[in-house]
Design an enzyme around this catalytic site. Sequence first.
Site, PDB file in Angstrom:
ATOM      1  N   ARG A  20       0.858  -1.190   0.000  1.00 22.53           N
ATOM      2  CA  ARG A  20       0.000   0.000   0.000  1.00 22.53           C
ATOM      3  C   ARG A  20       0.895   1.242   0.000  1.00 22.53           C
ATOM      4  NH1 ARG A  20      -0.423  -2.528   4.658  1.00 22.53           N
ATOM      5  NH2 ARG A  20      -2.566  -3.224   4.445  1.00 22.53           N
ATOM      6  N   ILE A  22       3.148   4.538  -0.339  1.00 19.87           N
ATOM      7  CA  ILE A  22       4.283   4.954  -1.176  1.00 19.87           C
ATOM      8  C   ILE A  22       4.929   3.742  -1.849  1.00 19.87           C
ATOM      9  CG2 ILE A  22       6.609   5.954  -1.101  1.00 19.87           C
ATOM     10  CD1 ILE A  22       5.551   7.748   1.255  1.00 19.87           C
ATOM     11  N   ASP A  67       8.847 -10.009   6.598  1.00 16.91           N
ATOM     12  CA  ASP A  67       8.929  -9.016   7.670  1.00 16.91           C
ATOM     13  C   ASP A  67      10.382  -8.541   7.759  1.00 16.91           C
ATOM     14  OD1 ASP A  67       9.144  -7.647  10.059  1.00 16.91           O
ATOM     15  OD2 ASP A  67       7.955  -9.088  11.219  1.00 16.91           O
ATOM     16  N   VAL A  68      10.626  -7.264   7.533  1.00 12.32           N
ATOM     17  CA  VAL A  68      12.013  -6.778   7.526  1.00 12.32           C
ATOM     18  C   VAL A  68      12.675  -6.862   8.906  1.00 12.32           C
ATOM     19  CG1 VAL A  68      11.662  -5.225   5.547  1.00 12.32           C
ATOM     20  CG2 VAL A  68      11.456  -4.315   7.869  1.00 12.32           C
ATOM     21  N   ASN A  94      11.460   0.760   1.589  1.00 15.08           N
ATOM     22  CA  ASN A  94      10.349   1.655   1.889  1.00 15.08           C
ATOM     23  C   ASN A  94       9.596   1.284   3.168  1.00 15.08           C
ATOM     24  OD1 ASN A  94       7.863   3.421   1.091  1.00 15.08           O
ATOM     25  ND2 ASN A  94       7.044   1.351   1.271  1.00 15.08           N
ATOM     26  N   TYR A 162      10.563   7.916  15.819  1.00 11.70           N
ATOM     27  CA  TYR A 162      10.469   8.000  14.350  1.00 11.70           C
ATOM     28  C   TYR A 162      11.491   9.012  13.802  1.00 11.70           C
ATOM     29  CZ  TYR A 162       8.353   8.509   9.691  1.00 11.70           C
ATOM     30  OH  TYR A 162       8.136   8.549   8.325  1.00 11.70           O
ATOM     31  N   LYS A 166      14.676   8.165  11.217  1.00 11.38           N
ATOM     32  CA  LYS A 166      14.818   8.682   9.849  1.00 11.38           C
ATOM     33  C   LYS A 166      16.127   9.474   9.685  1.00 11.38           C
ATOM     34  CE  LYS A 166      11.157   6.840   8.075  1.00 11.38           C
ATOM     35  NZ  LYS A 166      11.219   5.860   6.975  1.00 11.38           N
TER      36      LYS A 166
HETATM   37  P1  NAD Z   1       1.900   2.793   4.899  1.00  9.05           P
HETATM   38  O1  NAD Z   1       1.605   2.495   6.327  1.00  9.05           O
HETATM   39  O2  NAD Z   1       0.804   3.249   4.007  1.00  9.05           O
HETATM   40  O3  NAD Z   1       2.620   1.536   4.209  1.00  9.05           O
HETATM   41  C1  NAD Z   1       3.735   0.920   4.806  1.00  9.05           C
HETATM   42  C2  NAD Z   1       3.788  -0.533   4.397  1.00  9.05           C
HETATM   43  O4  NAD Z   1       4.921  -1.131   5.054  1.00  9.05           O
HETATM   44  C3  NAD Z   1       2.545  -1.337   4.826  1.00  9.05           C
HETATM   45  O5  NAD Z   1       2.032  -2.066   3.731  1.00  9.05           O
HETATM   46  C4  NAD Z   1       3.067  -2.249   5.935  1.00  9.05           C
HETATM   47  O6  NAD Z   1       2.401  -3.514   5.988  1.00  9.05           O
HETATM   48  C5  NAD Z   1       4.531  -2.395   5.550  1.00  9.05           C
HETATM   49  N1  NAD Z   1       5.356  -2.763   6.695  1.00  9.05           N
HETATM   50  C6  NAD Z   1       5.301  -2.261   7.954  1.00  9.05           C
HETATM   51  N2  NAD Z   1       6.168  -2.903   8.747  1.00  9.05           N
HETATM   52  C7  NAD Z   1       6.770  -3.845   7.991  1.00  9.05           C
HETATM   53  C8  NAD Z   1       7.753  -4.835   8.244  1.00  9.05           C
HETATM   54  N3  NAD Z   1       8.244  -5.010   9.477  1.00  9.05           N
HETATM   55  N4  NAD Z   1       8.164  -5.627   7.228  1.00  9.05           N
HETATM   56  C9  NAD Z   1       7.639  -5.478   5.988  1.00  9.05           C
HETATM   57  N5  NAD Z   1       6.688  -4.562   5.686  1.00  9.05           N
HETATM   58  C10 NAD Z   1       6.265  -3.766   6.680  1.00  9.05           C
HETATM   59  O7  NAD Z   1       3.084   3.865   4.949  1.00  9.05           O
HETATM   60  P2  NAD Z   1       3.597   4.946   3.874  1.00  9.05           P
HETATM   61  O8  NAD Z   1       3.081   6.263   4.297  1.00  9.05           O
HETATM   62  O9  NAD Z   1       3.381   4.479   2.487  1.00  9.05           O
HETATM   63  O10 NAD Z   1       5.140   4.940   4.258  1.00  9.05           O
HETATM   64  C11 NAD Z   1       6.128   4.294   3.490  1.00  9.05           C
HETATM   65  C12 NAD Z   1       7.472   4.848   3.908  1.00  9.05           C
HETATM   66  O11 NAD Z   1       7.480   6.262   3.724  1.00  9.05           O
HETATM   67  C13 NAD Z   1       7.817   4.623   5.387  1.00  9.05           C
HETATM   68  O12 NAD Z   1       9.194   4.330   5.505  1.00  9.05           O
HETATM   69  C14 NAD Z   1       7.517   5.959   6.015  1.00  9.05           C
HETATM   70  O13 NAD Z   1       8.239   6.190   7.187  1.00  9.05           O
HETATM   71  C15 NAD Z   1       7.924   6.893   4.901  1.00  9.05           C
HETATM   72  N6  NAD Z   1       7.345   8.217   4.988  1.00  9.05           N
HETATM   73  C16 NAD Z   1       6.001   8.382   4.990  1.00  9.05           C
HETATM   74  C17 NAD Z   1       5.484   9.658   5.098  1.00  9.05           C
HETATM   75  C18 NAD Z   1       4.007   9.906   5.143  1.00  9.05           C
HETATM   76  O14 NAD Z   1       3.622  11.016   5.496  1.00  9.05           O
HETATM   77  N7  NAD Z   1       3.167   8.974   4.772  1.00  9.05           N
HETATM   78  C19 NAD Z   1       6.336  10.771   5.197  1.00  9.05           C
HETATM   79  C20 NAD Z   1       7.702  10.558   5.181  1.00  9.05           C
HETATM   80  C21 NAD Z   1       8.210   9.279   5.080  1.00  9.05           C
END
Ligand code: NAD
Length: 257
Positions: A20, A22, A67-68, A94, A162, A166
């Site tokens: 899902r 990004i 699972d990472v 990601n 968090y 990062k």
């Molecule tokens: P999201 O929650 O929509 O998707 C994250 C996905 O990662 C999920 O499908 C989840 O199941 C998976 N995931 C979580 N833990 C996991 C694990 N241990 N092993 C494998 N998969 C795992 O999040 P997003 O907003 O799409 O975020 C993606 C990345 O972007 C993240 O690293 C987040 O920190 C970063 N980010 C997001 C934002 C934001 O505002 N959404 C801003 C800056 C950075």
Amino acid sequence: MYLDKFRLDGKHAVVTGAARGIGQATAEALAEAGAEVVLTDLDPGALAAAVDALNTKGFAAHGVPFDVTDPAAPQRIHDDIAARIGAIDILVNNAGIAISNEPAETMSDEVWNKVLDVNLNGLFRCCRAFGRSMLERGSGAIVNVGSMAGFIATRPQEQANYNASKAAVHHLTRSLAVEWASRGVRVNAVAPTYIDTDLVRKVSMDPNLRQYWVGGTPMGRLGRVDEIASVILFLASDAASLMTGSIVVADGGYLCW
Ligand code: NAD
């Protein structure tokens, strides 16, 4: 000549956390550029749906639940994917989580460790496992998903775990970049602003709090997943052939204020 540099035909790409948000958009961007993509995620149901959606659009996509935070998994998954589809040219780290609204003075070890384990330790192990085989072949591109929270302390939500994770991702990116630059492997990161995904929806749907984020952004809006996927596509492609160790900010101007 120039647009061809963005093409990824014949390349194999792996995206973590791709069920899902990004990650899913990134898998589609890389596939649209011609790569055969492997989507990986913790959530097998959502992963299967994301892979189906790409296959339905005619893209070559596979799903590998993983699972990472499982210390042995990155090497095992790397070996499995390489045996099935061939050498991996691109890795997008990601997968990430946020546990927010946690004042530092009362944050438990569990909450601190959980975020660091996914966002930093898991990402490092993936860089190590996939980077090793890229180094053996003398080519590869890794893109890590950092955050503007690696540059600033977020407000109003308190999330030292968090933010620290990062910042560490950004500096790990630079450190790997210099170790591997002369051996053909580029390592870069993207640092997004607030992007409208489940991750920020979990932090809050409160319009007053969201107004804080939007009001702090010169563009006056949250970002979309495709706006980050495009940056990742660029960094993964030969269009970014001179770039390594860069943390590319995509924040609607947030860090300028
Ligand atoms: P999201 O929650 O929509 O998707 C994250 C996905 O990662 C999920 O499908 C989840 O199941 C998976 N995931 C979580 N833990 C996991 C694990 N241990 N092993 C494998 N998969 C795992 O999040 P997003 O907003 O799409 O975020 C993606 C990345 O972007 C993240 O690293 C987040 O920190 C970063 N980010 C997001 C934002 C934001 O505002 N959404 C801003 C800056 C950075």
